[in-house]
Design a protein around this motif. Sequence first.
Motif, PDB file in Angstrom:
ATOM      1  N   SER A  87       3.499  12.854  -9.022  1.00  0.00           N
ATOM      2  CA  SER A  87       2.725  12.378  -8.017  1.00  0.00           C
ATOM      3  C   SER A  87       3.578  11.822  -6.791  1.00  0.00           C
ATOM      4  CB  SER A  87       1.442  11.671  -7.962  1.00  0.00           C
ATOM      5  OG  SER A  87       0.690  12.058  -8.815  1.00  0.00           O
ATOM      6  N   LEU A  88       3.615  12.557  -5.528  1.00  0.00           N
ATOM      7  CA  LEU A  88       4.328  12.125  -4.563  1.00  0.00           C
ATOM      8  C   LEU A  88       3.718  10.948  -3.845  1.00  0.00           C
ATOM      9  CD1 LEU A  88       5.892  15.389  -3.331  1.00  0.00           C
ATOM     10  CD2 LEU A  88       7.044  13.798  -4.799  1.00  0.00           C
ATOM     11  N   ILE A  89       4.366   9.874  -3.566  1.00  0.00           N
ATOM     12  CA  ILE A  89       3.598   8.660  -2.745  1.00  0.00           C
ATOM     13  C   ILE A  89       4.540   8.238  -1.638  1.00  0.00           C
ATOM     14  CG2 ILE A  89       3.059   6.264  -3.012  1.00  0.00           C
ATOM     15  CD1 ILE A  89       2.189   7.045  -5.972  1.00  0.00           C
ATOM     16  N   LYS A  90       3.947   8.196  -0.443  1.00  0.00           N
ATOM     17  CA  LYS A  90       4.618   7.551   0.529  1.00  0.00           C
ATOM     18  C   LYS A  90       4.058   5.957   0.621  1.00  0.00           C
ATOM     19  CE  LYS A  90       6.329   7.563   4.772  1.00  0.00           C
ATOM     20  NZ  LYS A  90       7.836   6.746   4.882  1.00  0.00           N
TER      21      LYS A  90
ATOM     22  N   LYS B 108       0.840  -1.212  -0.052  1.00  0.00           N
ATOM     23  CA  LYS B 108       0.069  -0.113   0.021  1.00  0.00           C
ATOM     24  C   LYS B 108       0.942   1.141  -0.089  1.00  0.00           C
ATOM     25  CE  LYS B 108      -3.857  -2.006   2.531  1.00  0.00           C
ATOM     26  NZ  LYS B 108      -4.707  -2.022   3.420  1.00  0.00           N
ATOM     27  N   GLY B 109       0.254   2.226  -0.518  1.00  0.00           N
ATOM     28  CA  GLY B 109       0.952   3.612  -0.574  1.00  0.00           C
ATOM     29  C   GLY B 109      -0.343   4.655  -0.110  1.00  0.00           C
ATOM     30  N   ARG B 110       0.324   5.948  -0.344  1.00  0.00           N
ATOM     31  CA  ARG B 110      -0.769   6.914   0.056  1.00  0.00           C
ATOM     32  C   ARG B 110      -0.220   8.286  -0.865  1.00  0.00           C
ATOM     33  NH1 ARG B 110      -4.948   7.057   2.611  1.00  0.00           N
ATOM     34  NH2 ARG B 110      -4.527   5.139   3.759  1.00  0.00           N
TER      35      ARG B 110
ATOM     36  N   THR C 170      -7.440  12.806  -5.312  1.00  0.00           N
ATOM     37  CA  THR C 170      -6.760  11.450  -4.765  1.00  0.00           C
ATOM     38  C   THR C 170      -5.790  12.025  -3.630  1.00  0.00           C
ATOM     39  OG1 THR C 170      -5.157  12.081  -6.447  1.00  0.00           O
ATOM     40  CG2 THR C 170      -7.012  10.566  -7.148  1.00  0.00           C
ATOM     41  N   MET C 171      -5.579  13.228  -3.524  1.00  0.00           N
ATOM     42  CA  MET C 171      -4.623  13.647  -2.300  1.00  0.00           C
ATOM     43  C   MET C 171      -5.063  12.979  -0.898  1.00  0.00           C
ATOM     44  SD  MET C 171      -3.157  17.213  -3.158  1.00  0.00           S
ATOM     45  CE  MET C 171      -2.842  17.692  -4.646  1.00  0.00           C
TER      46      MET C 171
END
Length: 105
Positions: free
Chosen positions: A26-29, A8-10, A91-92
């Motif tokens: 997009s930045l994804i954690k 999973k990521g956010r 989507t943020m």
Amino acid sequence: MTDRLYSKGRVLGFERAKRTQNPNISLIKLEGVQTAKDAQFYLGKRVAYVYRGTREINGSKLRVIWGRIARTHGTSGVVKARFRKNLPAKTMGASVRVMLYPSNI
């Protein structure tokens, strides 16, 4: 042990500077990733943003926007991803699926 074939990521937001933002990236954690060295494993992996539409198309209301992880961002396990169509602003904060393929092991 889980049965899913993805991690999973956010979505944190778009790549940005002081006054401009770049919606192409997009930045994804990533869940469970704390360092840039750990994030190296995920470079090149496919990312899927799965959401529900209102109309049924081909027997399903689910839709997917596919992307790919391009590079790391900073030192805390955040990565930059490019999607085929830019992610919408809603989507943020949403979760994405990081597929564990293509594998380079």
